[in-house]
Design a protein around this motif. Structure first.
Motif, mmCIF file in Angstrom:
data_model
loop_
_atom_site.group_PDB
_atom_site.id
_atom_site.type_symbol
_atom_site.label_atom_id
_atom_site.label_comp_id
_atom_site.label_asym_id
_atom_site.label_seq_id
_atom_site.Cartn_x
_atom_site.Cartn_y
_atom_site.Cartn_z
ATOM 1 N N THR A 1 -7.476 -14.718 -7.027
ATOM 2 C CA THR A 1 -8.430 -13.775 -6.111
ATOM 3 C C THR A 1 -9.195 -14.609 -5.235
ATOM 4 O O THR A 1 -8.014 -15.423 -4.851
ATOM 5 C CB THR A 1 -9.577 -14.365 -6.989
ATOM 6 N N GLY A 2 -9.736 -13.937 -4.199
ATOM 7 C CA GLY A 2 -9.294 -14.067 -3.030
ATOM 8 C C GLY A 2 -11.327 -12.703 -2.171
ATOM 9 O O GLY A 2 -11.614 -12.216 -3.303
ATOM 10 N N PRO A 3 -11.251 -12.835 -0.850
ATOM 11 C CA PRO A 3 -11.757 -11.972 -0.767
ATOM 12 C C PRO A 3 -11.524 -9.947 -0.969
ATOM 13 O O PRO A 3 -12.325 -9.764 -0.968
ATOM 14 C CB PRO A 3 -11.510 -11.674 0.885
ATOM 15 N N PHE A 4 -10.968 -9.992 -1.912
ATOM 16 C CA PHE A 4 -10.716 -8.894 -2.198
ATOM 17 C C PHE A 4 -11.346 -8.925 -3.739
ATOM 18 O O PHE A 4 -11.211 -7.498 -4.224
ATOM 19 C CB PHE A 4 -8.891 -7.942 -1.670
ATOM 20 N N GLY A 5 -11.179 -9.423 -4.402
ATOM 21 C CA GLY A 5 -11.774 -9.389 -5.283
ATOM 22 C C GLY A 5 -10.782 -10.204 -6.603
ATOM 23 O O GLY A 5 -9.881 -11.281 -5.695
ATOM 24 N N ALA B 1 -1.794 -3.211 -3.116
ATOM 25 C CA ALA B 1 -0.732 -2.955 -1.097
ATOM 26 C C ALA B 1 0.455 -3.731 -1.513
ATOM 27 O O ALA B 1 0.703 -4.462 -1.987
ATOM 28 C CB ALA B 1 -2.134 -4.208 -0.263
ATOM 29 N N VAL B 2 1.551 -3.277 -1.036
ATOM 30 C CA VAL B 2 3.026 -3.264 -1.124
ATOM 31 C C VAL B 2 4.100 -3.296 0.398
ATOM 32 O O VAL B 2 3.210 -2.784 1.304
ATOM 33 C CB VAL B 2 3.314 -2.246 -2.168
ATOM 34 N N GLY B 3 4.343 -4.052 0.075
ATOM 35 C CA GLY B 3 5.249 -4.650 1.312
ATOM 36 C C GLY B 3 6.223 -5.723 1.520
ATOM 37 O O GLY B 3 6.293 -6.582 0.266
ATOM 38 N N ALA B 4 6.986 -5.575 2.019
ATOM 39 C CA ALA B 4 8.232 -6.679 2.463
ATOM 40 C C ALA B 4 7.954 -7.942 3.360
ATOM 41 O O ALA B 4 8.030 -8.414 3.899
ATOM 42 C CB ALA B 4 9.398 -6.108 3.696
ATOM 43 N N VAL B 5 6.596 -8.997 2.909
ATOM 44 C CA VAL B 5 5.895 -9.347 3.234
ATOM 45 C C VAL B 5 5.091 -10.663 2.351
ATOM 46 O O VAL B 5 5.469 -10.186 1.249
ATOM 47 C CB VAL B 5 4.337 -8.828 3.756
ATOM 48 N N PRO B 6 4.981 -11.842 2.993
ATOM 49 C CA PRO B 6 4.126 -13.037 2.368
ATOM 50 C C PRO B 6 2.966 -12.106 1.059
ATOM 51 O O PRO B 6 2.185 -11.044 2.114
ATOM 52 C CB PRO B 6 4.366 -14.172 3.140
ATOM 53 N N GLN B 7 2.384 -12.561 0.794
ATOM 54 C CA GLN B 7 1.172 -12.774 -0.174
ATOM 55 C C GLN B 7 -0.224 -11.913 0.968
ATOM 56 O O GLN B 7 -0.825 -11.035 0.642
ATOM 57 C CB GLN B 7 0.865 -13.197 -0.973
ATOM 58 N N ILE C 1 -1.942 -6.005 -6.505
ATOM 59 C CA ILE C 1 -2.821 -4.750 -7.610
ATOM 60 C C ILE C 1 -4.233 -6.051 -8.215
ATOM 61 O O ILE C 1 -3.905 -6.448 -8.631
ATOM 62 C CB ILE C 1 -1.806 -4.200 -8.780
ATOM 63 N N THR C 2 -5.519 -5.287 -7.452
ATOM 64 C CA THR C 2 -6.418 -6.141 -7.918
ATOM 65 C C THR C 2 -6.652 -4.812 -8.706
ATOM 66 O O THR C 2 -6.266 -3.935 -9.117
ATOM 67 C CB THR C 2 -7.457 -5.860 -6.582
ATOM 68 N N THR C 3 -8.110 -5.756 -9.677
ATOM 69 C CA THR C 3 -8.916 -4.917 -10.730
ATOM 70 C C THR C 3 -9.187 -3.637 -10.874
ATOM 71 O O THR C 3 -9.293 -2.945 -12.014
ATOM 72 C CB THR C 3 -9.201 -6.225 -11.322
ATOM 73 N N GLU D 1 -4.929 -9.431 4.002
ATOM 74 C CA GLU D 1 -5.711 -9.007 5.179
ATOM 75 C C GLU D 1 -5.643 -7.482 4.987
ATOM 76 O O GLU D 1 -6.187 -6.894 5.462
ATOM 77 C CB GLU D 1 -4.603 -9.702 6.211
ATOM 78 N N ALA D 2 -4.429 -6.976 4.847
ATOM 79 C CA ALA D 2 -4.114 -5.011 5.274
ATOM 80 C C ALA D 2 -4.805 -4.497 3.682
ATOM 81 O O ALA D 2 -5.435 -3.614 4.027
ATOM 82 C CB ALA D 2 -2.265 -5.388 4.475
ATOM 83 N N LEU D 3 -5.564 -5.509 2.786
ATOM 84 C CA LEU D 3 -6.110 -4.559 1.562
ATOM 85 C C LEU D 3 -7.896 -4.167 2.897
ATOM 86 O O LEU D 3 -8.549 -4.272 2.528
ATOM 87 C CB LEU D 3 -6.569 -5.600 0.750
ATOM 88 N N GLY D 4 -8.033 -6.623 3.461
ATOM 89 C CA GLY D 4 -9.889 -6.290 3.895
ATOM 90 C C GLY D 4 -9.187 -5.168 5.355
ATOM 91 O O GLY D 4 -10.807 -4.152 5.709
ATOM 92 N N ALA D 5 -7.899 -4.691 6.008
ATOM 93 C CA ALA D 5 -8.216 -4.146 7.160
ATOM 94 C C ALA D 5 -8.430 -3.016 6.317
ATOM 95 O O ALA D 5 -8.716 -1.838 7.086
ATOM 96 C CB ALA D 5 -7.051 -3.603 7.269
ATOM 97 N N LYS D 6 -9.139 -2.432 5.083
ATOM 98 C CA LYS D 6 -9.006 -0.692 5.000
ATOM 99 C C LYS D 6 -10.422 -0.194 5.718
ATOM 100 O O LYS D 6 -11.466 -1.005 5.990
ATOM 101 C CB LYS D 6 -9.528 -0.963 3.641
#
Lengths: 281, 355
Positions: free
Chosen positions: B314-318, B339-345, B332-334, B350-355
């Motif tokens: 859970t987080g700011p994205f839900g 969001a997919v990438g060769a990056v840590p969680q 994958i949010t409910t 952050e990327a989901l928040g940047a939308k």
């Protein structure tokens, strides 16, 4: 007093005659004949089943099975690829069990061991009997497979997995490659069985241990964590049969599988020979 | 007693020989060879020569080793390895690729005027006439020198590009071109290693190494490589009797469907370089239980699958599920955001928040 005469020249029966009589003896056993007959029936039954299923719209067949429909020359290869997993090793194990443990159970091995015959020669003759009859079983399956395939499934040549069509003669060549490859694999299993057979006088133990080895190998090769073990397992080679229906033929997996089988032959053969050297009855 | 000793000797010798043989078969050839000595070359010159090269007449087997910790659909099992393809080329634009997929085989033949796609699973053939798509691609790389400069320049914005010694791949001497992310890049990857054949300048192996792993997480490369023209009959294809032949033009519809799907997903890329994250939206209905396309299998419980593969977060994205592998992370949010990438969680969040 009396001078000892020069030792009598050892008179040996000609090797061909010994081999022929061994072969005759193996082939005279009812269970050998029944086994061979049933194995020869396997491609026939498969051919009938596939030709019935083919007329019944689309079947969910995959891989080689999907290609066999209307592609008769593939049937012997398909049948051998199925039989090598269990039926042919079972046959090899049964023959090897009869060769030494069976003789021992009947008390006839003792007579052979007492006879002035080299132990190596005795083992070689016994191994020849096993090898010749397994080869016969494989060849018979190929022949009934070709006849059933051409008669029931049709097809003038062989459609390969790569989408090319081979001529009848080339297709026969592919079947021959399969026969040689499968026969060597079964010999490897039979060599392990011979080693067990040399140690026991209960034929059943030989069959049980050999099938146990094969089943355990199959289980081990399906565990992802034991991937490093796969290259040494005998069952790993058996997947390579599917390479036969690829055009152009890539020999590497087939050669690798054959070498692996030869390693098992060396292990099984040497253990069987060492036991035969010291065995008393 | 003498006989007993002979017996033991025979058993030992035969067993040792057999086991040694089995181990030799298992170990890859030339693993411990010294790296070959090759004339030094700068990274840019190497990239340029790769772009400059034309595929020569050759054939070779390609193997994939997948250690990312998750099965990739359509590829051999996770942590599996095996030959996946055999490639043939005559050096003049004609080629053949044989791909293995489970028990079936796909063959792609380019015979100079037509491309044939054969699938042994359903015995279908799709043929494409050579159109202008190939010609267009040609224009872009028509000037390899500027192309190399552009590419190397672009790569150098986020990574360090070096030539790290030599090695052997499939028995051939290669240069190792290494791309390392700059320290500011927040990625799970340590480096990408491209082996370039010294003679033909073809990339013959690509390895992806993740942080904290000594073995490559993903490795694709040749295991055999034979220079020289293969049998010319390999570059022709005649659809076998009884095969379904379709014209490639009707298959263009598929491509349109695919772009439609891409638009529906509303995908976009956030960030650049190694920490690029793909974000998108899948219809929430997809996350509920689905009837499988395959009638032989039961309905697919997507949420159940997610909870098995990933762990709930859970987080700011839900709330949602995060699936982590050695080389990448997916979130994958409910409510269906992805969001997919060769990056840590954290970067995904952050990327989901940047939308």
């Amino acid at each position: 007093m009396t001078t000892l005469a020069a030792p009598l020249p050892v008179r040996r029966a000609p090797m061909t005659r010994v081999l022929r009589s061994e072969l005759r003896m193996v082939l005279r056993r009812p269970r050998t004949l029944i086994g061979l007959g049933l194995l020869a029936l396997v491609p026939v039954v498969m051919g009938i089943g596939i030709s019935i299923a083919a007329s019944d719209s689309s079947s969910g067949a995959e891989g080689m099975a999907a290609l066999v429909v209307g592609n008769g020359m593939l049937l012997p290869i398909f049948a051998l690829s199925i039989a090598v997993v269990m039926l042919l090793p079972l046959t090899g194990a049964m023959l090897a069990a009869d060769a030494l443990a069976g003789e021992s159970a009947h008390g006839t091995l003792r007579g052979l061991l007492m006879a002035p015959v080299g132990r190596g020669r005795l083992l070689a003759v016994k191994a020849f009997g096993v090898a010749a009859v397994t080869l016969l079983a494989v060849v018979m399956m190929a022949i009934t497979g070709i006849i059933t395939g051409v008669a029931l499934l049709g097809g003038s040549g062989m459609l390969t997995a790569s989408g090319t069509t081979l001529s009848f003669v080339d297709a026969l060549g592919r079947v021959a490659v399969t026969v040689v490859f499968v026969a060597i694999q079964v010999w490897a299993v039979a060599a392990i069985a011979m080693a067990v057979s040399a140690y026991t006088e209960h034929p059943l133990i030989v069959v049980v241990v050999t099938l146990g080895v094969i089943i355990v190998s199959g289980v081990l090769s399906s565990i992802p964590a034991l991937d490093w073990l796969r290259p040494v397992l005998i069952v790993t080679s058996w997947d390579a049969i599917s390479e036969v229906i690829v055009d152009p033929l890539s020999w590497r997996p087939l050669v690798e599988g054959t070498l692996r089988a030869l390693c098992y032959l060396a292990i099984g053969g040497s253990i069987a020979f060492s036991r035969m050297l010291t065995r008393d009855g | 007693m003498n006989r007993k000793r002979t017996a033991i000797a025979v058993a030992a010798a035969g067993t040792v020989a057999g086991v040694t043989g089995l181990v030799l078969i298992a170990s890859p050839a030339g693993a411990n060879e010294a790296p070959p000595v090759l004339p030094p070359i700068s990274a840019q010159a190497l990239v340029q020569s790769v772009l400059d090269t034309k595929v020569p007449a050759m054939d070779g087997a390609v193997e994939l080793q997948n250690n990312i910790g998750l099965p990739v659909p359509g590829l051999p099992q996770s942590s599996g390895s095996g030959e996946i393809a055999h490639v043939y080329s005559d050096g003049q634009g004609r080629g053949r690729i044989a791909l293995k997929q489970g028990g079936a085989e796909r063959t792609i033949v380019q015979d100079g005027t037509t491309t044939w796609l054969w699938n042994s699973a359903d015995r279908s053939v799709v043929k494409y006439r050579n159109g202008d798509t190939a010609a267009k691609q040609h224009d872009q790389v028509s000037d390899p020198t500027t192309a190399a400069q552009t590419i190397v320049g672009k790569i150098q914005q986020d990574s360090v590009i070096t030539v790290d010694g030599t090695a052997r791949v499939a028995g051939r001497p290669v240069y190792q071109l290494v791309l390392t992310p700059k320290p500011t890049e927040r990625t799970l990857l340590r480096e990408v290693r491209v082996s370039v054949d010294a003679d033909t300048r073809l990339p013959v192996r690509v390895e992806v190494l993740a942080n904290g792993q000594s073995e490559p997480a993903l490795e694709v490369g040749f295991t055999t490589f034979n220079a020289g023209a293969p049998d010319p009959s390999l570059f022709t294809f005649t659809p076998p009797a009884g095969a379904k032949v379709t014209d490639g033009t009707s298959a263009v519809r598929d491509e349109k469907e695919r772009t439609d799907l891409f638009n529906a997903v509303n995908g976009k890329f956030v960030g650049e370089g190694w920490d690029t994250v793909f974000t998108g939206k899948v219809p929430a209905s997809l996350l509920s239980t689905q009837a499988s396309k395959d009638p032989n299998r039961g309905p697919v419980d997507v949420t159940g699958l997610l909870s098995r593969l990933g762990k709930p977060v859970t987080g700011p994205f839900g709330s949602g599920y995060v699936i982590s592998t050695k080389v990448g992370t997916a979130l994958i949010t409910t409510d269906g955001r992805v969001a997919v990438g060769a990056v840590p969680q954290q970067v995904l969040v952050e990327a989901l928040g940047a939308k």
